[in-house]
Design a protein around this motif. Structure first.
Motif, PDB file in Angstrom:
ATOM      1  N   ALA A  33       0.919  -1.089  -0.057  1.00  0.00           N
ATOM      2  CA  ALA A  33      -0.055  -0.068   0.078  1.00  0.00           C
ATOM      3  C   ALA A  33       0.862   1.248   0.027  1.00  0.00           C
ATOM      4  CB  ALA A  33      -0.842   0.163   1.076  1.00  0.00           C
ATOM      5  N   ALA A  34       0.426   2.172  -0.714  1.00  0.00           N
ATOM      6  CA  ALA A  34       1.246   3.557  -1.020  1.00  0.00           C
ATOM      7  C   ALA A  34       1.128   4.205   0.435  1.00  0.00           C
ATOM      8  CB  ALA A  34       0.728   4.328  -2.011  1.00  0.00           C
ATOM      9  N   ASN A  35       0.294   4.098   1.438  1.00  0.00           N
ATOM     10  CA  ASN A  35       0.535   4.737   2.617  1.00  0.00           C
ATOM     11  C   ASN A  35      -0.014   3.736   3.730  1.00  0.00           C
ATOM     12  OD1 ASN A  35      -2.294   4.954   2.512  1.00  0.00           O
ATOM     13  ND2 ASN A  35      -2.333   7.069   3.122  1.00  0.00           N
ATOM     14  N   ASP A  36       0.107   4.272   4.854  1.00  0.00           N
ATOM     15  CA  ASP A  36      -0.471   3.406   6.047  1.00  0.00           C
ATOM     16  C   ASP A  36      -2.012   3.166   6.321  1.00  0.00           C
ATOM     17  OD1 ASP A  36       2.019   2.567   7.024  1.00  0.00           O
ATOM     18  OD2 ASP A  36       2.353   4.216   8.416  1.00  0.00           O
ATOM     19  N   ASP A  37      -2.599   4.539   6.076  1.00  0.00           N
ATOM     20  CA  ASP A  37      -4.113   4.273   6.158  1.00  0.00           C
ATOM     21  C   ASP A  37      -4.684   3.241   5.356  1.00  0.00           C
ATOM     22  OD1 ASP A  37      -5.887   5.579   7.755  1.00  0.00           O
ATOM     23  OD2 ASP A  37      -6.837   6.660   6.110  1.00  0.00           O
ATOM     24  N   MET A  38      -4.217   3.392   4.072  1.00  0.00           N
ATOM     25  CA  MET A  38      -4.665   2.109   3.285  1.00  0.00           C
ATOM     26  C   MET A  38      -4.242   0.810   3.597  1.00  0.00           C
ATOM     27  SD  MET A  38      -4.611   4.005  -0.693  1.00  0.00           S
ATOM     28  CE  MET A  38      -2.748   4.239  -0.579  1.00  0.00           C
ATOM     29  N   ALA A  39      -3.074   0.658   4.029  1.00  0.00           N
ATOM     30  CA  ALA A  39      -2.580  -0.503   4.657  1.00  0.00           C
ATOM     31  C   ALA A  39      -3.535  -1.329   5.644  1.00  0.00           C
ATOM     32  CB  ALA A  39      -1.232  -0.539   4.894  1.00  0.00           C
ATOM     33  N   LEU A  40      -3.888  -0.182   6.745  1.00  0.00           N
ATOM     34  CA  LEU A  40      -4.619  -0.740   7.709  1.00  0.00           C
ATOM     35  C   LEU A  40      -5.953  -0.993   7.092  1.00  0.00           C
ATOM     36  CD1 LEU A  40      -3.326   2.212  10.252  1.00  0.00           C
ATOM     37  CD2 LEU A  40      -3.230  -0.339  10.506  1.00  0.00           C
ATOM     38  N   GLY A  41      -6.529  -0.337   6.304  1.00  0.00           N
ATOM     39  CA  GLY A  41      -7.848  -0.661   5.701  1.00  0.00           C
ATOM     40  C   GLY A  41      -7.630  -2.094   4.994  1.00  0.00           C
ATOM     41  N   ALA A  42      -6.670  -2.390   4.340  1.00  0.00           N
ATOM     42  CA  ALA A  42      -6.355  -3.740   3.777  1.00  0.00           C
ATOM     43  C   ALA A  42      -6.322  -4.866   5.025  1.00  0.00           C
ATOM     44  CB  ALA A  42      -5.041  -3.820   2.921  1.00  0.00           C
ATOM     45  N   ILE A  43      -5.672  -4.492   5.985  1.00  0.00           N
ATOM     46  CA  ILE A  43      -5.682  -5.433   7.062  1.00  0.00           C
ATOM     47  C   ILE A  43      -6.957  -5.850   7.457  1.00  0.00           C
ATOM     48  CG2 ILE A  43      -4.778  -5.783   9.621  1.00  0.00           C
ATOM     49  CD1 ILE A  43      -2.411  -4.331   8.760  1.00  0.00           C
ATOM     50  N   GLU A  44      -7.958  -4.982   7.689  1.00  0.00           N
ATOM     51  CA  GLU A  44      -9.124  -5.330   8.133  1.00  0.00           C
ATOM     52  C   GLU A  44      -9.936  -6.108   7.001  1.00  0.00           C
ATOM     53  OE1 GLU A  44     -10.868  -4.663  10.865  1.00  0.00           O
ATOM     54  OE2 GLU A  44      -8.868  -3.880  11.305  1.00  0.00           O
ATOM     55  N   ALA A  45      -9.776  -6.011   5.482  1.00  0.00           N
ATOM     56  CA  ALA A  45     -10.126  -6.831   4.506  1.00  0.00           C
ATOM     57  C   ALA A  45      -9.669  -8.165   4.957  1.00  0.00           C
ATOM     58  CB  ALA A  45      -9.914  -6.185   3.304  1.00  0.00           C
ATOM     59  N   LEU A  46      -8.330  -8.361   5.221  1.00  0.00           N
ATOM     60  CA  LEU A  46      -7.675  -9.594   5.326  1.00  0.00           C
ATOM     61  C   LEU A  46      -8.122 -10.057   6.555  1.00  0.00           C
ATOM     62  CD1 LEU A  46      -4.080  -8.473   4.536  1.00  0.00           C
ATOM     63  CD2 LEU A  46      -5.343 -10.126   3.006  1.00  0.00           C
ATOM     64  N   ARG A  47      -8.514  -9.517   7.484  1.00  0.00           N
ATOM     65  CA  ARG A  47      -8.907 -10.064   8.828  1.00  0.00           C
ATOM     66  C   ARG A  47     -10.527 -10.708   8.606  1.00  0.00           C
ATOM     67  NH1 ARG A  47      -8.179  -6.133  11.969  1.00  0.00           N
ATOM     68  NH2 ARG A  47      -6.000  -6.971  12.775  1.00  0.00           N
ATOM     69  N   GLY A  48     -11.285 -10.014   7.627  1.00  0.00           N
ATOM     70  CA  GLY A  48     -12.454 -10.552   7.196  1.00  0.00           C
ATOM     71  C   GLY A  48     -12.510 -11.885   6.697  1.00  0.00           C
ATOM     72  N   VAL A  49     -11.550 -12.303   6.133  1.00  0.00           N
ATOM     73  CA  VAL A  49     -11.179 -13.671   5.162  1.00  0.00           C
ATOM     74  C   VAL A  49     -10.395 -14.475   5.996  1.00  0.00           C
ATOM     75  CG1 VAL A  49     -12.248 -12.907   3.070  1.00  0.00           C
ATOM     76  CG2 VAL A  49      -9.805 -12.603   3.737  1.00  0.00           C
ATOM     77  N   GLY A  50      -9.834 -14.217   7.215  1.00  0.00           N
ATOM     78  CA  GLY A  50      -9.172 -15.095   8.027  1.00  0.00           C
ATOM     79  C   GLY A  50      -7.787 -15.053   7.605  1.00  0.00           C
ATOM     80  N   LEU A  51      -7.058 -14.087   6.897  1.00  0.00           N
ATOM     81  CA  LEU A  51      -5.810 -13.918   6.474  1.00  0.00           C
ATOM     82  C   LEU A  51      -4.845 -12.893   7.107  1.00  0.00           C
ATOM     83  CD1 LEU A  51      -6.379 -14.291   2.556  1.00  0.00           C
ATOM     84  CD2 LEU A  51      -5.688 -15.961   4.056  1.00  0.00           C
ATOM     85  N   ALA A  52      -5.594 -12.293   8.027  1.00  0.00           N
ATOM     86  CA  ALA A  52      -4.680 -11.195   8.765  1.00  0.00           C
ATOM     87  C   ALA A  52      -3.858 -11.955   9.551  1.00  0.00           C
ATOM     88  CB  ALA A  52      -5.698 -10.356   9.770  1.00  0.00           C
ATOM     89  N   GLY A  53      -2.374 -11.470   9.300  1.00  0.00           N
ATOM     90  CA  GLY A  53      -1.250 -12.160  10.187  1.00  0.00           C
ATOM     91  C   GLY A  53      -0.535 -13.428   9.462  1.00  0.00           C
ATOM     92  N   LYS A  54      -1.342 -13.556   8.207  1.00  0.00           N
ATOM     93  CA  LYS A  54      -0.635 -14.843   7.191  1.00  0.00           C
ATOM     94  C   LYS A  54      -0.382 -14.235   5.968  1.00  0.00           C
ATOM     95  CE  LYS A  54      -4.208 -18.087   9.157  1.00  0.00           C
ATOM     96  NZ  LYS A  54      -5.348 -18.842   8.827  1.00  0.00           N
ATOM     97  N   VAL A  55      -0.759 -13.214   5.672  1.00  0.00           N
ATOM     98  CA  VAL A  55      -0.451 -12.528   4.349  1.00  0.00           C
ATOM     99  C   VAL A  55       0.408 -10.977   4.818  1.00  0.00           C
ATOM    100  CG1 VAL A  55      -1.120 -11.138   2.285  1.00  0.00           C
ATOM    101  CG2 VAL A  55      -2.408 -13.137   2.980  1.00  0.00           C
ATOM    102  N   PRO A  56       1.719 -11.038   4.477  1.00  0.00           N
ATOM    103  CA  PRO A  56       2.468  -9.854   4.896  1.00  0.00           C
ATOM    104  C   PRO A  56       1.899  -8.521   3.958  1.00  0.00           C
ATOM    105  CG  PRO A  56       3.741 -11.306   3.731  1.00  0.00           C
ATOM    106  CD  PRO A  56       2.498 -12.059   3.930  1.00  0.00           C
ATOM    107  N   ILE A  57       2.169  -7.525   4.838  1.00  0.00           N
ATOM    108  CA  ILE A  57       1.706  -6.037   4.194  1.00  0.00           C
ATOM    109  C   ILE A  57       2.601  -4.916   4.464  1.00  0.00           C
ATOM    110  CG2 ILE A  57       0.146  -5.747   6.281  1.00  0.00           C
ATOM    111  CD1 ILE A  57      -1.863  -4.428   4.167  1.00  0.00           C
ATOM    112  N   VAL A  58       2.462  -3.908   3.788  1.00  0.00           N
ATOM    113  CA  VAL A  58       3.626  -2.903   4.041  1.00  0.00           C
ATOM    114  C   VAL A  58       2.892  -1.731   3.849  1.00  0.00           C
ATOM    115  CG1 VAL A  58       5.782  -4.103   3.767  1.00  0.00           C
ATOM    116  CG2 VAL A  58       4.842  -2.875   1.867  1.00  0.00           C
TER     117      VAL A  58
END
Length: 375
Positions: free
Chosen positions: A251-276
């Motif tokens: 993600a080009a900034n943290d705010d978007m990365a944090l939004g992406a983490i919520e989407a990953l959490r919704g499908v059980g992938l938070a903590g399993k897919v690295p993000i920056v």
């Protein structure tokens, strides 16, 4: 390479319609011509030091609800307190016309305005600088600036422009992401506003990293306009579109990365897919990097406290005659500020909140983190 700060730092960016090329060029030519021909006439205070009591300190940012700009504002407040003056914080929610109207309103107050501004888009900078010049104010801009326009072309009213090398930030966070994926697999990318210089540079840095890493493929990319809510929605869509293939998120900034983490959490992938996140180093992102349980690998700090305080300090020094803009070199009129790559190894340094004493040297020497002229 980015380095770790040697004192207490608090991390800091970051956000349009494309102007028609012919109109943009005409506007840029007109602004340069106005600066060259009439800077002294339309800017009566230029070259004449102004008494501090006759100044109005102003910072123009998007929103205090965004942690990055909230820290920028606090930095500006700390500088203002250091010189015994209040500071007005203008927020526009990313609305370019509102931002310009707010700035013009303050400039019409009759006092000399000292402005530290984060223009919403590249094309907004011209109008902001023209308004400050016409009113005899002093302005420092950050992040967005037309490539063919420089402060010295316009006049002493535009004290300086501070940029950051998004290519490096985009590249280094991408390499950190790839390392977390063992340099193998598909990624999705969340871009900022496509007209913004930082968005373009950071994505170019990502592309460079991909070109050097044959095992990594860019599955998809889409703008989320720097915002968490849109990033959440975009990531949901891309995860569904590339089900089972997404092994990393850039993600080009943290705010978007944090939004992406919520989407990953919704499908059980938070903590399993690295993000920056390629910029901002906001507290929530730093906490995730330190905890190590959401997959957050790295971010970049431009130190928003420094941006808010030092940018305002530089414009203030120009207004009060402590800094001679006319004698300044082009390298001190348009320059890159220092950036820091933040990972689990050094995140503790960036979780510390600076005190006014910590930032005092930067207020005294706001050019101290000039790492080179804009290219």
């Amino acid at each position: 390479m980015m380095s770790t700060p040697n004192r207490r730092l608090r991390p800091g960016r970051v956000w349009s319609r494309r102007a028609r090329l012919g109109v943009a060029c005409l506007g840029l030519v007109a602004l340069v011509a106005a600066g060259c021909s009439s800077a002294s006439e339309s800017s009566p205070n230029q070259g004449k030091p102004v008494n501090a009591k006759d100044l109005v300190l102003v910072q123009a940012i998007r929103s205090l609800s965004n942690p990055y700009h909230a820290e920028w504002a606090k930095g500006g407040e700390m500088f203002a307190a250091s010189v015994g003056l209040p500071v007005q914080t203008l927020t526009d929610g990313g609305d370019s016309q509102q931002q310009l109207n707010q700035i013009k309103s303050v400039l019409s107050s009759g006092k000399t305005v000292v402005l530290n501004a984060d223009p919403n888009t590249t094309s907004d900078t011209q109008a902001i600088v023209r308004a400050a010049q016409d009113a005899g104010g002093f302005v420092v801009t950050q992040w967005n600036k037309p490539g063919g326009l420089t402060p010295e072309q316009v006049g002493n009213s535009w004290v300086a422009h501070i940029g950051f090398d998004g290519n490096t930030g985009g590249y280094q966070t991408a390499k950190a992401l790839f390392a977390g994926m063992n340099n193998t697999g598909g990624i999705i990318a969340l871009q900022g506003i496509l007209d913004d210089v930082p968005a373009k540079e950071r994505f170019a840095g990502l592309q460079k990293a991909i070109s050097e890493t044959p095992g990594v493929q860019l599955l998809d990319q889409q703008t989320a306009h720097w915002t968490r809510n849109e990033a959440f929605q975009v990531t949901q869509t891309l995860l569904a579109k590339h089900a089972g293939q997404v092994k990393g998120v850039w993600a080009a900034n943290d705010d978007m990365a944090l939004g992406a983490i919520e989407a990953l959490r919704g499908v059980g992938l938070a903590g399993k897919v690295p993000i920056v996140g390629a910029s901002d180093a906001v507290p929530e992102a730093l906490g995730d990097i330190q905890a190590g349980n959401t997959g957050y690998v790295a971010t970049v700090s431009t130190d928003a406290y420094w941006q808010g305080g030092a940018g305002l300090a530089l414009a203030y020094q120009a207004a009060t005659g402590k800094y001679n803009v006319a004698a300044a070199s082009p390298a001190n009129r348009s320059f890159y500020g220092k950036e820091f790559l933040v990972t689990k190894q050094n995140v503790a340094d960036f979780l510390k909140t600076p005190s006014p004493a910590d930032l005092a040297p930067d207020f005294a020497n706001p050019l101290g983190r000039n790492v080179g002229p804009l290219q």
